[in-house]
Enzyme design. Structure first.
Site, PDB file in Angstrom:
ATOM      1  N   HIS A  82       0.854  -1.192   0.000  1.00  0.00           N
ATOM      2  CA  HIS A  82       0.000   0.000   0.000  1.00  0.00           C
ATOM      3  C   HIS A  82       0.885   1.235   0.000  1.00  0.00           C
ATOM      4  CE1 HIS A  82      -3.351   2.687   0.841  1.00  0.00           C
ATOM      5  NE2 HIS A  82      -2.572   3.270   1.720  1.00  0.00           N
ATOM      6  N   ASP A 161     -15.367   1.884   7.702  1.00  0.00           N
ATOM      7  CA  ASP A 161     -14.288   2.847   7.460  1.00  0.00           C
ATOM      8  C   ASP A 161     -14.743   3.933   6.490  1.00  0.00           C
ATOM      9  OD1 ASP A 161     -11.521   3.907   7.204  1.00  0.00           O
ATOM     10  OD2 ASP A 161     -11.726   3.093   5.192  1.00  0.00           O
ATOM     11  N   ARG A 168     -15.321  12.038   9.323  1.00  0.00           N
ATOM     12  CA  ARG A 168     -14.094  12.722   9.734  1.00  0.00           C
ATOM     13  C   ARG A 168     -13.769  13.862   8.793  1.00  0.00           C
ATOM     14  NH1 ARG A 168     -10.139   8.254   9.130  1.00  0.00           N
ATOM     15  NH2 ARG A 168      -8.608   9.883   9.543  1.00  0.00           N
ATOM     16  N   SER A 183      -7.699   3.171   9.238  1.00  0.00           N
ATOM     17  CA  SER A 183      -8.415   3.265   7.971  1.00  0.00           C
ATOM     18  C   SER A 183      -7.671   2.502   6.870  1.00  0.00           C
ATOM     19  CB  SER A 183      -8.582   4.734   7.576  1.00  0.00           C
ATOM     20  OG  SER A 183      -9.175   4.866   6.297  1.00  0.00           O
ATOM     21  N   LYS A 187      -8.620  -1.970   5.350  1.00  0.00           N
ATOM     22  CA  LYS A 187      -8.840  -2.416   3.962  1.00  0.00           C
ATOM     23  C   LYS A 187      -7.813  -3.468   3.552  1.00  0.00           C
ATOM     24  CE  LYS A 187      -9.030   1.961   2.529  1.00  0.00           C
ATOM     25  NZ  LYS A 187      -9.418   2.802   3.682  1.00  0.00           N
TER      26      LYS A 187
END
Length: 443
Positions: A82, A161, A168, A183, A187
């Site tokens: 990621h 999320d 948020r 968050s 995932k």
């Protein structure tokens, strides 16, 4: 159990139990905990923080809120990657074939971009015929046979999320390290990873502007991975200029292919071989980072990584000729020169401004409904530290039209380059590596 009591405990700086966090997340997902209570809790987290155990439980609660991909039918250790985002970041296009050619299965779900350029899925769709939707059975079969599949996010992964992030975003609670970390990791865990390598950007073109903030975020994500039984490594990399020379979907595909050929930009190759080496170690195909780096470099030099890219594109319905002949990728009808306003050294390149300029050309989405133009984008012709003369071409706009709007984009691109009389001191591309054992810093 009442939400108001949980909010009060967090406001007082107390550690919440797994049951309390699950109660909040499950209730918020179901609609029994209203927005105003969840916003109050998020603000309490901003001021009071969360422990590693709390953050891990929040991550798992959000992962459990929706679909979770079961990759147990895939042979081997599945290592996901990621990136926290950056301008010109086409690393997945390189890492997938590179890591798969080294024997580590890559089963990746990627998203579309909202902002300056498209996401990995948008970039792959620059290739004629490429399918970004596979059934779960097709996805697993392809990874077992080829070692690599990349598809768009399907189903309803971590819906809690998504709902919490939207809240948020409008309550000034985005910039909380535990909330950001959970968050991202919710995932990744829902996507079925056994191990995770994170590319955390730091600098002007990144969400985290300083190395210190990037390291804090990396430490939080590594701690979540450790708490949830996923081996996790984070690489902190510089984003004070775009990665590589190309910004835009088809342009970035072409640059990724050149890198797999061994003739890409040095910064892009360095970052990809670093990330790939960490993935190979976590995937059990090398005992050390040094051994893994030599392995992935050999895959680039031998052409095996490039061959894997062609096989991967063909397997998902794309035209492999576009890999072997990148000139067949979508091309914009106009190339507009951006010239240096004065002589000197390039001491800063505002990556974020270049990303926004690429979006205005059509390379990104200002809204979810907007369509991507795969052909347009920006091509840099110089890097930080380079000497330029007045009138030298510092960038090319690949544009759909040649008009007033494009002239304004060209002006914004020119302004993104700071030129001074003396060169600025350079810093390394890879700034540090964060593991559960601590931080190793470079330079």
């Amino acid at each position: 159990m009442r939400a108001v009591d949980i909010i009060g405990r967090k406001r007082s700086g107390l550690e919440l139990s797994a049951e309390e966090i699950s109660f909040l997340i499950d209730g918020y997902s179901a609609g029994t905990v209203p927005d105003y209570q969840m916003a109050a809790w998020a603000m309490a987290v901003v001021f009071r923080g969360m422990t590693a155990a709390e953050t891990a439980e929040l991550t798992m609660a959000m992962a459990r809120s929706g679909d979770q991909l079961d990759l147990s039918a895939i042979t081997g250790i599945k290592v996901d990657k990621h990136s926290t985002g950056g301008v010109g970041d086409k690393t997945t296009l390189i890492l997938g074939p590179l890591v798969a050619s080294a024997g580590v299965p890559v089963a990746k779900m990627s998203g579309r971009g909202l902002g300056h350029t498209g996401g990995t899925i948008d970039k792959l769709e620059s290739i004629r015929g490429f399918r970004t939707e596979l059934t779960t059975g097709e996805f697993i079969k392809q990874v077992n046979e080829l070692g690599l599949a990349v598809v768009g996010q399907s189903g309803d992964m971590a819906p809690a999320d998504k709902k919490l992030y939207a809240l948020r975003d409008v309550t000034a609670t985005v910039e909380s390290v535990p909330l950001i970390a959970s968050s991202v990791m919710s995932k990744k865990i829902a996507a079925g990873a056994d191990a995770i390598v994170l590319d955390v950007k730091a600098g002007g073109g990144a969400f985290m502007k300083t190395v210190e903030d990037a390291e804090r975020l990396a430490q939080a994500m590594v701690a979540i991975g450790t708490e949830t039984g996923r081996h996790t490594v984070a690489v902190i990399s510089d984003m004070n200029q775009p990665l590589g020379y190309m910004i835009g979907n088809a342009l970035e595909v072409a640059e990724a292919v050149e890198t797999l050929r061994g003739s890409g930009p040095k910064d892009l190759e360095e970052l990809c071989t670093t990330l790939a080496a960490h993935m190979v170690v976590l995937g059990g195909k090398a005992q050390s980072f040094e051994e893994a780096r030599l392995l992935v470099q050999s895959k680039l030099q031998s052409g095996e990584a490039l061959a894997k890219m062609s096989e991967f594109v063909a397997a998902q319905g794309g035209d492999p000729a576009m890999v072997n002949h990148t000139e067949l990728l979508p091309k914009a009808p106009y190339q507009l020169e951006v010239k240096a306003a004065r002589a000197g050294y390039i001491t800063a390149i505002e990556a974020e401004e270049l990303g926004l300029a690429a979006m205005h050309l059509g390379a990104g989405r200002p809204t979810k409904e907007a369509e991507i133009d795969h052909a347009v984008g920006i091509q840099l012709t110089c890097r930080l530290g380079d000497r330029v003369e007045q009138g030298d071409v510092i960038a090319l706009l690949h544009a759909r039209q040649d008009g007033a709007a494009e002239s304004r984009v060209a002006e914004a691109v020119r302004d993104a380059f700071l030129i001074a009389d003396a060169p600025a001191s350079a810093r390394p591309l890879v700034l540090s590596v964060v593991t559960k054992d601590g931080i190793e810093r470079f330079g």
